[in-house]
Design an enzyme around this catalytic site. Structure first.
Site, short mmCIF file in Angstrom:
data_model
loop_
_atom_site.label_atom_id
_atom_site.label_comp_id
_atom_site.label_asym_id
_atom_site.label_seq_id
_atom_site.Cartn_x
_atom_site.Cartn_y
_atom_site.Cartn_z
CB CYS A 218 -0.96 -0.06 1.18
SG CYS A 218 -2.20 1.23 1.17
CD GLN A 219 1.62 6.15 3.72
OE1 GLN A 219 1.39 5.48 4.72
NE2 GLN A 219 1.62 7.47 3.73
#
Lengths: 246, 419
Positions: free
Chosen positions: B207-208
């Site tokens: 994800c991030q």
């Protein structure tokens, strides 16, 4: 099970039993009917017909979730309405208390702006519900025409969720909703700024540390850490080059 | 035919049944055991500020029989969830200090007290370093014994290292993107290299954390042997990206100036509002259906704990991530720079495996898929999972994901099937 849980369960049981045995003029039922009538106003005949059918189902269904959303925004509005700032907030600030006066004015204006935007957001959410009802009417009608009418409340609830998400997605991905949401966040930030200014004044007067002071310290620490690291790197590369020369 | 065929009598009967279900569900919640996330034993190997690098213990723990399990528990080496980690050989510092070079004895500066190494072995295969997002805890990757991406990777002989970013507080509000990429991630990479005695790492960004990993791989390509990105946003302005549309109108600068760190609770509110009716209502109505099954109740509670246990985001990091990525799309546009060095995705020349979920409402598939056209590698593989953002870790549809990652890695490491 703990006592609070038992008490809560007993209260829930009483509520449902009261509703199950209540006459149609019961206040909760009236409230739900009022909600669905308000939603049905200005929508298509199909949606109105569906709303009429939903009215028969009582307050325990669908209306609850919507009511809580409206209550959420309604509460914020009521709170702002109740706040009495007095006429002096309308006057241009002057004199020895000028700064406090200006700070209070800023907070009042920020709260007012937030209230206005929250009210617009409540309307936008209302439109989402209205459109969801239109969609629900369409879907249930299609199912009825196909000889598969919705015949249990759970299925109806799931259909409502599906339609509500569709309606929400359509509105929420639009430019207008995005801008409104941004305005609401920004207005909330303005309220926070005004509150913080007043809070910091009182903290300073009590010789207590403020967030601004802590920020300064943390900022300086971070800068200092960077400078130390940079010096360490210079030292390290200096040692390496000295070693390679020798 | 009417569109609704529900009589008032039936509606009342349904309401009564619903109430009974609700009672059972409340009873189940009142009697539910405290759930714990994290099923796989691990040890701390490095700490810096609030960041911790963990190394997971291998097959010995997962393959033991009931008798052995008891023995291991008695030795404190089994069933270690979060907060019960063994701190074996911990290298820790508040300041980076001298760069760790070759593997060797560790200097122990203040930090957790070193203890005797756990008896459980490390996985014998290639190592990966997992870089997770700052928004949630990485415990989703090791939720419970039968739903653990990390456990399954260990079963595939992959030696798993993972970075936990910790819980930033007011003293961390000035941490920036550069601190996360060029300080913490860089130091964790160095530690894995030191421990493994290798010159490069296999980086897995989630994800991030995938975005951070891409930045790192672009800035330090010589350090990354293989790169795996999972549900990673690259293009932050795709048409279906609701967060992107909303953040565009938010005055992030004033917000960060005045709020400092952005609370995990506020961010959770944003994520819930992406699918408000499903996530705040339907999900809990659905819970009533499983309330009779203690195992499913525990699964549900674990997910709830994971979802709502969200650390705050350091203010400056939030400001830069919102402005640079969401508002200006700098990563995709090639205009991002850290410490003056351009983050050029064309520098990502190592093999890349990009995994994304086709029904992801947080990172739309298009936001990840565009990576293929931006990176410089000639060895690019895409793997899609027919699930949502969270389903990629726990859905039955993602069951083969650990095998996909392990096999892809082993092929490029010259070991295992297809090498």
């Amino acid at each position: 099970m703990s006592d609070p849980a038992n008490s809560w369960l007993a209260a829930q049981r009483e509520l449902v039993e009261r509703w199950l045995n209540s006459p149609p003029e019961d206040a909760a039922r009236d409230q739900a009917q009022q909600f669905w009538r308000s939603i049905a106003d200005g929508v298509s005949p199909e949606a109105r017909e569906l709303a009429q059918q939903l009215l028969q189902l009582g307050p325990g269904f669908l209306a609850g979730a919507s009511d809580s959303l409206f209550a959420l925004f309604g509460a914020a509005k009521a709170k702002a309405d109740d706040a009495t700032f007095g006429r002096w907030l309308d006057l241009a600030p002057i004199g020895y208390f000028r700064e406090h006066h200006a700070q209070a004015q800023e907070l009042a204006q920020a709260l007012d702006e937030y209230r206005r935007i929250a009210s617009r957001m409540a309307s936008a959410i209302g439109r989402i519900h209205t459109d969801a009802l239109e969609l629900l009417a369409k879907k249930t009608q299609e199912l009825g025409t196909a000889g598969q009418p919705v015949s249990d409340t759970r299925r109806l609830y799931n259909l409502w969720v599906e339609c509500s998400e569709q309606s929400f997605a359509r509105h929420a991905s639009g430019e207008a909703f995005g801008r409104l949401q941004g305005e609401l966040v920004n207005a909330g930030t303005r309220v926070r700024v005004a509150q913080q200014t007043i809070a910091e004044y009182f903290l300073k007067s009590l010789d207590l540390p403020t967030r601004s002071e802590l920020n300064s310290v943390h900022k300086r620490l971070k800068e200092m850490r960077g400078r130390i690291e940079s010096l360490e790197e210079q030292l390290s590369s200096g040692k390496s080059s000295a070693r390679s020369k020798s | 035919m009417p569109s609704l065929n529900i009589s008032e009598t039936q509606a009342r009967a349904d309401a009564q049944a619903f109430h009974e279900q609700l009672q059972r569900a409340l009873h189940a919640l009142a009697n539910a055991r405290h759930v714990r996330l994290g099923a796989t034993p691990r040890e701390m190997v490095y700490t810096e500020d609030k960041v911790t690098l963990f190394r997971y213990k291998g097959r010995g723990a997962r393959g033991v029989g009931p008798g052995q399990e008891k023995d291991l528990e008695a030795r404190g080496a089994r069933g270690a969830g979060l907060g019960q980690e063994k701190s074996a050989s911990v290298f820790s510092h508040s300041y980076p200090g001298p760069t760790p070079q070759a593997p060797g004895p560790l200097s122990h500066s203040p930090g957790p007290t070193p203890q005797a190494p756990s008896p459980l072995p490390h996985a014998p295969g290639p190592a990966i370093l997992i870089c997770y997002a700052l928004i949630n805890r990485p415990s989703m990757m090791d939720l419970q014994r039968d739903r653990s991406l990390i456990g399954s990777l260990l079963d595939n002989d992959v030696d798993v290292f993972l970075i936990e970013w910790g819980s930033p507080d007011g003293s961390d509000r000035y941490l920036e993107l550069d601190d996360y990429v060029n300080r913490y991630l860089h130091h964790c990479v160095q530690q894995v290299m030191r421990i493994r005695g290798e010159a490069q790492v296999n980086l897995v960004g989630v994800c991030q954390g995938g975005t951070l990993s891409l930045c790192y791989a672009a800035l330090h390509p010589e350090r990354v042997r293989n790169l795996v990105t999972m549900v990673t946003p690259v293009d932050f302005q795709t048409p279906n990206d609701l967060i992107s549309k909303w953040v565009r109108h938010v005055d992030v600068d004033t917000l960060v100036d005045k709020f400092g760190n952005v609370s995990g609770e506020a961010l959770n509110g944003v994520f819930l509002s992406l699918l408000p009716f499903r996530l705040t209502s339907q999900k809990y109505v659905g819970f009533l259906d499983i309330a009779n099954d203690p195992a499913q109740v525990e699964n549900f509670l674990r997910m709830e704990q994971w979802i709502f246990d969200s650390p705050d985001n350091p203010g400056e990091m939030f400001r830069q991530f919102s402005n640079w990525f969401y508002k200006e799309n700098r990563l995709k546009n090639g205009t991002l720079a850290l410490r003056g060095a351009p983050v050029d995705l064309k520098q990502v020349t190592m093999p890349v495996l990009n995994i994304y979920a086709t029904q992801d409402h947080i990172v739309p598939p298009a936001a990840s898929a565009c990576l293929q056209d931006l990176v410089g590698t000639e060895d690019y593989t895409t793997h899609t999972v027919p699930s949502g953002h969270i389903g990629i870790y726990v859905s039955s549809k993602a069951k083969d994901l650990p095998n996909v990652i392990a096999n892809w890695l082993k092929q490029r490491e010259g070991v295992g099937p297809g090498a």
